[in-house]
Design a protein around this motif. Structure first.
Motif: not given
Length: 255
Positions: A49-51, A26-29, A56-57, A21-23
């Motif tokens: 990704d939660d928008s 963008r740097e870590n993914l 990040t999406g 899961p991401t919010f």
């Protein structure tokens, strides 16, 4: 109830889906996905990704487009309504596509992909749920603030006492489930978030009679970005765990 002990995951991760899961990650993914595919070249990844307003999406979409082997997948959700809901959406996606094992992993680098094989080894040895534990022999914490460590250990002690559980790290978010567990434990009834989501799923797994094992991992505090934990999640965990503990003891007394 337990797994057969037959190999369900190949040595390079075949048959497994890792849900991330991401919010605003963008740097870590790209870092965590790259490490994961280097460590387990056949594993598949679902980024939920939660928008994220930081894009990040879009980063996730590019990672999927760049992966010629088709191992990286992306789910875009329109609302940020908690870690638990994101995982539930990812679990449903994975179950619909017949993955044999589904893994939870944070996007921030706190869970080392290089140690994922430890979880898979125990799944292949017959476990139904394997938890990557900070608090069993061999487990470690790196660069974690003392306040967070005290809070985590206190939450785990409280949950063990309230639920009568032997799990040392029931709040841990690095874990691998056989698909049979997720099909059995009533995911449509789960409404917990954060710490409480992890306790909830472990409690349901225990109640259903599945085999749970812990393996040591090294948990490393994120180097980029900020933790999403807040006081509301902690309060939810305290109240729900107390209720589950009372319900469990009442049920045992009636039997």
């Amino acid at each position: 109830m337990s797994g057969s002990g037959q190999e369900v995951i190949g040595q390079r991760g075949a048959g497994a889906l890792v849900v991330i899961p991401t919010f605003n990650e963008r740097e870590n993914l790209p870092l965590i996905v790259g490490r994961l595919l280097d460590a387990m070249s056949d594993v598949h990844v679902l980024v939920v990704d939660d928008s994220s307003p930081d894009g990040t999406g879009d980063v996730a979409d590019q990672l999927a487009a760049d992966d010629a082997a088709g191992r990286v997948h992306v789910m875009h959700r329109t609302a940020k309504d908690g870690l638990g809901k994101a995982y539930l959406a990812g679990f449903a996606w994975g179950l619909d596509r017949d993955y044999r094992v589904i893994v939870e992993m944070d996007a921030d680098g706190s869970h080392a992909p290089e140690q994922l094989h430890r979880l898979f080894d125990e799944i292949n040895a017959g476990a139904d749920l394997v938890i990557g534990s900070r608090y069993v022999p061999g487990g470690a914490l790196v660069n974690w603030p003392k306040r967070r460590e005290v809070l985590s250990k206190g939450a785990n002690t409280y949950a063990r006492l309230a639920l009568g559980s032997k799990i040392k790290d029931i709040t841990a978010g690095y874990r691998a489930f056989r698909r049979e567990v997720l099909e059995k434990i009533g995911l449509d009834q789960v409404d917990s978030a954060g710490y409480c989501f992890q306790i909830d799923l472990a409690w349901r797994t225990m109640q259903a009679g599945f085999v749970i094992r812990e393996v040591p991992i090294t948990f490393t505090e994120r180097a980029i970005g900020e933790s999403k934990m807040d006081g509301g999640v902690i309060a939810e965990s305290f109240l729900k765990v107390a209720r589950w503990g009372i319900e469990g003891r009442t049920a045992r007394f009636r039997r």
